[in-house]
Design an enzyme around this catalytic site. Structure first.
Site, mmCIF file in Angstrom:
data_model
loop_
_atom_site.group_PDB
_atom_site.id
_atom_site.type_symbol
_atom_site.label_atom_id
_atom_site.label_comp_id
_atom_site.label_asym_id
_atom_site.label_seq_id
_atom_site.Cartn_x
_atom_site.Cartn_y
_atom_site.Cartn_z
ATOM 1 N N GLU A 79 2.741 34.430 12.372
ATOM 2 C CA GLU A 79 3.824 33.866 13.177
ATOM 3 C C GLU A 79 5.039 34.790 13.103
ATOM 4 O OE1 GLU A 79 5.766 30.382 11.250
ATOM 5 O OE2 GLU A 79 3.953 30.346 10.033
ATOM 6 N N CYS A 111 1.527 28.367 9.886
ATOM 7 C CA CYS A 111 0.786 28.818 8.696
ATOM 8 C C CYS A 111 -0.708 28.532 8.779
ATOM 9 C CB CYS A 111 1.348 28.152 7.442
ATOM 10 S SG CYS A 111 3.070 28.493 7.194
ATOM 11 N N THR A 152 12.676 29.439 -0.172
ATOM 12 C CA THR A 152 11.252 29.353 0.188
ATOM 13 C C THR A 152 10.846 30.498 1.116
ATOM 14 O OG1 THR A 152 11.577 27.851 2.087
ATOM 15 C CG2 THR A 152 11.334 26.832 -0.059
ATOM 16 N N SER A 201 9.566 18.149 7.277
ATOM 17 C CA SER A 201 8.365 18.994 7.225
ATOM 18 C C SER A 201 7.571 18.724 5.941
ATOM 19 C CB SER A 201 8.729 20.479 7.337
ATOM 20 O OG SER A 201 9.361 20.951 6.174
ATOM 21 N N HIS A 233 -2.070 25.099 0.874
ATOM 22 C CA HIS A 233 -1.030 25.969 1.443
ATOM 23 C C HIS A 233 0.231 25.745 0.588
ATOM 24 C CE1 HIS A 233 1.971 27.681 3.996
ATOM 25 N NE2 HIS A 233 2.488 26.507 4.321
ATOM 26 N N LYS A 242 3.191 18.201 -5.184
ATOM 27 C CA LYS A 242 3.408 16.851 -4.629
ATOM 28 C C LYS A 242 2.146 16.349 -3.936
ATOM 29 C CE LYS A 242 8.339 17.221 -3.650
ATOM 30 N NZ LYS A 242 9.368 16.982 -2.651
ATOM 31 N N ASN A 275 6.801 32.133 -0.004
ATOM 32 C CA ASN A 275 5.955 31.758 1.131
ATOM 33 C C ASN A 275 5.528 33.010 1.878
ATOM 34 O OD1 ASN A 275 4.566 30.287 3.034
ATOM 35 N ND2 ASN A 275 6.330 29.106 3.767
ATOM 36 N N SER A 308 2.911 24.099 10.364
ATOM 37 C CA SER A 308 3.877 23.228 11.031
ATOM 38 C C SER A 308 3.623 23.206 12.528
ATOM 39 C CB SER A 308 5.297 23.724 10.755
ATOM 40 O OG SER A 308 5.674 23.381 9.451
HETATM 41 P P1 HMG Z 1 16.996 21.277 -0.382
HETATM 42 O O1 HMG Z 1 17.602 20.185 0.437
HETATM 43 O O2 HMG Z 1 17.903 22.402 -0.711
HETATM 44 O O3 HMG Z 1 16.459 20.795 -1.758
HETATM 45 O O4 HMG Z 1 15.717 21.817 0.406
HETATM 46 P P2 HMG Z 1 16.432 19.319 -2.417
HETATM 47 O O5 HMG Z 1 17.792 18.820 -2.590
HETATM 48 O O6 HMG Z 1 15.426 18.442 -1.701
HETATM 49 O O7 HMG Z 1 15.831 19.738 -3.828
HETATM 50 C C1 HMG Z 1 14.559 20.269 -3.914
HETATM 51 C C2 HMG Z 1 13.904 19.720 -5.164
HETATM 52 O O8 HMG Z 1 14.625 20.217 -6.301
HETATM 53 C C3 HMG Z 1 13.983 18.189 -5.284
HETATM 54 O O9 HMG Z 1 12.784 17.781 -5.877
HETATM 55 C C4 HMG Z 1 15.136 17.972 -6.251
HETATM 56 O O10 HMG Z 1 15.050 16.750 -6.968
HETATM 57 C C5 HMG Z 1 14.933 19.152 -7.177
HETATM 58 P P3 HMG Z 1 11.827 16.716 -5.140
HETATM 59 O O11 HMG Z 1 12.639 15.480 -4.992
HETATM 60 O O12 HMG Z 1 11.501 17.314 -3.792
HETATM 61 O O13 HMG Z 1 10.647 16.597 -6.044
HETATM 62 N N1 HMG Z 1 16.132 19.522 -7.954
HETATM 63 C C6 HMG Z 1 16.075 19.884 -9.255
HETATM 64 N N2 HMG Z 1 15.044 19.964 -10.125
HETATM 65 C C7 HMG Z 1 15.319 20.384 -11.396
HETATM 66 N N3 HMG Z 1 16.576 20.686 -11.825
HETATM 67 C C8 HMG Z 1 17.632 20.611 -10.997
HETATM 68 C C9 HMG Z 1 17.404 20.201 -9.642
HETATM 69 N N4 HMG Z 1 18.193 20.028 -8.561
HETATM 70 C C10 HMG Z 1 17.387 19.614 -7.537
HETATM 71 N N5 HMG Z 1 18.846 20.927 -11.427
HETATM 72 C C11 HMG Z 1 13.498 22.228 1.137
HETATM 73 C C12 HMG Z 1 14.391 21.890 -0.053
HETATM 74 C C13 HMG Z 1 12.071 22.427 0.670
HETATM 75 C C14 HMG Z 1 13.551 21.072 2.146
HETATM 76 C C15 HMG Z 1 14.042 23.533 1.797
HETATM 77 O O14 HMG Z 1 13.912 24.606 0.898
HETATM 78 C C16 HMG Z 1 13.363 23.900 3.101
HETATM 79 O O15 HMG Z 1 13.753 23.421 4.173
HETATM 80 N N6 HMG Z 1 12.311 24.777 3.054
HETATM 81 C C17 HMG Z 1 11.590 25.217 4.245
HETATM 82 C C18 HMG Z 1 10.647 24.169 4.783
HETATM 83 C C19 HMG Z 1 9.386 24.003 3.959
HETATM 84 O O16 HMG Z 1 9.026 24.834 3.154
HETATM 85 N N7 HMG Z 1 8.656 22.891 4.209
HETATM 86 C C20 HMG Z 1 7.404 22.656 3.514
HETATM 87 C C21 HMG Z 1 6.419 21.834 4.321
HETATM 88 S S1 HMG Z 1 6.165 22.536 5.944
HETATM 89 C C22 HMG Z 1 5.043 23.857 5.664
HETATM 90 O O17 HMG Z 1 4.476 23.955 4.623
HETATM 91 C C23 HMG Z 1 4.888 24.851 6.771
HETATM 92 C C24 HMG Z 1 5.665 26.136 6.583
HETATM 93 O O18 HMG Z 1 5.021 26.966 5.635
HETATM 94 C C25 HMG Z 1 5.831 26.843 7.921
HETATM 95 C C26 HMG Z 1 4.587 27.115 8.742
HETATM 96 O O19 HMG Z 1 3.676 26.340 8.859
HETATM 97 O O20 HMG Z 1 4.619 28.165 9.405
HETATM 98 C C27 HMG Z 1 7.055 25.884 6.078
#
Ligand code: HMG
Length: 389
Positions: A79, A111, A152, A201, A233, A242, A275, A308
């Site tokens: 992609e 992906c 990521t 996502s 993935h 998770k 990633n 996605s």
């Molecule tokens: P965010 O809002 O910055 O993070 O974005 P958060 O506030 O949700 O925190 C992340 C985790 O850290 C949470 O854990 C917090 O509790 C924890 P969870 O509740 O999720 O288990 N946390 C801590 N842990 C330990 N000590 C601390 C602490 N503080 C917080 N001090 C997000 C996170 C992944 C949403 C962001 O990085 C993002 O948007 N990433 C890109 C999207 C993505 O990867 N999505 C995955 C599913 S989609 C997919 O896999 C397809 C993809 O590969 C694309 C494709 O297909 O081409 C993405």
């Protein structure tokens, strides 16, 4: 006759940024990135690497002259495309010196496209067992500096040789897929960074895993306990954890412990790279095969692929007796030898990519040790260099 992955090899850049340092620079607690996201290091892709060079660098070390002569299908799942018309696979096939009597195509569905390539290639070899297919998942994951998606990011390519009587993994013919129009992550053609609804996502990913995993068990009459390990993935390694946790209630406690131990091995190398979109599931497979001392021939692996947009697939595969002969055993050492760069140098790499404009451009290449590099653009054509030619 069994068909599947005969060889698997990985390439990324020679640079990485440390996630503790990145977290501090972004005003975040390091444990958020290390534990909450589950990443320790992130590959930094310099301007002299793109999906084409990453793909060629992943493939060439594993291909013998005999393989090259038997390959009549090259699929690049990506992609991170560099052209709206021409397939990146054509550049890759030329750099690798492959047979001209060869189908060379690019596949796209976020992906998931790496798995689309593996399945297409496996069916091709089932019909033409004397032929081999080269499938490569290659991407540079870009969300933008100082965005929630930034920790990521990453990049790299996984190359797989698909053949009859494979040494690594025999792939089942049955699988379960799910495809629906979902706006969780996308990238319009005028952008170099993805747009994403991050939390949404992550929820869709779990929903898809539950749907295709349970669907597969029902469709095939298989018990979840029949799988020795599940691999995922891994957009970030906590995501796979998770999904795994969501399946644990389906199996015995002993099996839960086994799945968790295998999962830890399967995310070890992804933790160091980040990633790589289409290649992420297959880097996780490689990580499992390299880092897990408890695997044995005949083990049943369940693979969850997610892209996605959104498309998911769950399929089963059987580990082969000679799998150590087909895998990239030197990978952990290569990753350990990478050069650590500070956040400012990472940002320069991020901002220094070939610009999407017609002017001729020359890229800095002197520090890039890879065989295949992108040197710039001339007359609106990308310029690739093979340092061995
Ligand atoms: P965010 O809002 O910055 O993070 O974005 P958060 O506030 O949700 O925190 C992340 C985790 O850290 C949470 O854990 C917090 O509790 C924890 P969870 O509740 O999720 O288990 N946390 C801590 N842990 C330990 N000590 C601390 C602490 N503080 C917080 N001090 C997000 C996170 C992944 C949403 C962001 O990085 C993002 O948007 N990433 C890109 C999207 C993505 O990867 N999505 C995955 C599913 S989609 C997919 O896999 C397809 C993809 O590969 C694309 C494709 O297909 O081409 C993405």
């Amino acid at each position: 006759m069994q068909v599947g992955i005969d060889k698997i090899h990985f390439a990324t850049s020679h640079l990485y940024v440390d996630m503790t340092e990145l977290a501090r620079q972004r005003g975040q607690a390091p444990d958020k990135f290390l534990i909450g996201i589950g990443q320790s290091q992130m590959a930094v892709i310099p301007p002299s690497q793109d999906l084409v060079t990453l793909a060629a660098n992943a493939a060439y070390p594993m291909l013998t002259a005999e393989d090259a002569a038997a390959i009549d299908l090259v699929v690049v799942g990506t992609e991170s495309g560099i052209d709206h018309s021409k397939a990146s696979a054509i550049y890759v096939a030329r750099l690798l010196g492959l047979n001209r009597r060869c189908r060379t195509i690019e596949m796209k569905e976020a992906c998931y496209a790496g798995t689309a390539g593996v399945q297409l290639a496996s069916d091709h070899v089932r019909v033409h067992p004397d032929k081999k297919a080269l499938v490569i998942g290659a991407d540079v994951a870009r969300y933008g500096l100082n965005t929630p998606g930034e920790p990521t990011q990453g990049g790299g390519a996984v190359a797989m040789l698909i053949s009859a009587n494979p040494r690594v993994l025999a792939i089942d013919t049955e699988s379960t897929v799910l495809s629906q129009d979902v706006m969780d992550f996308w990238r319009p053609p005028y952008r170099t960074e993805a747009l994403v609804d991050g939390k949404y996502s992550s929820n869709i990913y779990i929903d898809y895993f539950q749907d295709v995993f349970k669907g597969y068990l029902e469709q095939t009459g298989t018990s979840a306990n029949a799988f020795d390990a599940l691999i995922f993935h891994l957009p970030y390694t906590k995501m796979g954890l998770k999904a795994l946790r969501s399946a644990l209630p389906m199996v015995s406690e002993t099996q839960q412990q086994r799945w968790i131990a295998h999962f830890e091995a399967s995310r070890k190398l992804n933790r160091l790279v980040g990633n790589l979109y289409t290649g992420s599931l297959y880097l996780s497979l490689l990580s499992l095969l390299i880092a897990d001392p408890n695997l044995k021939a005949g083990d049943r692996l369940g693979l969850f692929s997610y892209g996605s947009g959104a498309e998911g697939e769950f399929y089963g595969a059987t580990l082969q007796a000679d799998y150590q002969q087909g895998i990239d055993l030197g990978l952990p050492q290569r990753l350990a030898r990478r050069q650590r760069v500070d956040v400012s140098a990472y940002e320069d790499c991020f901002n220094g990519q070939l610009a999407w404009q017609p002017a001729n451009q020359t890229l800095p290449t002197h520090n890039d040790p890879h065989r295949f590099i992108l040197t710039g653009q001339k007359d609106q054509q990308r310029q690739y260099l093979d340092r061995c030619n």
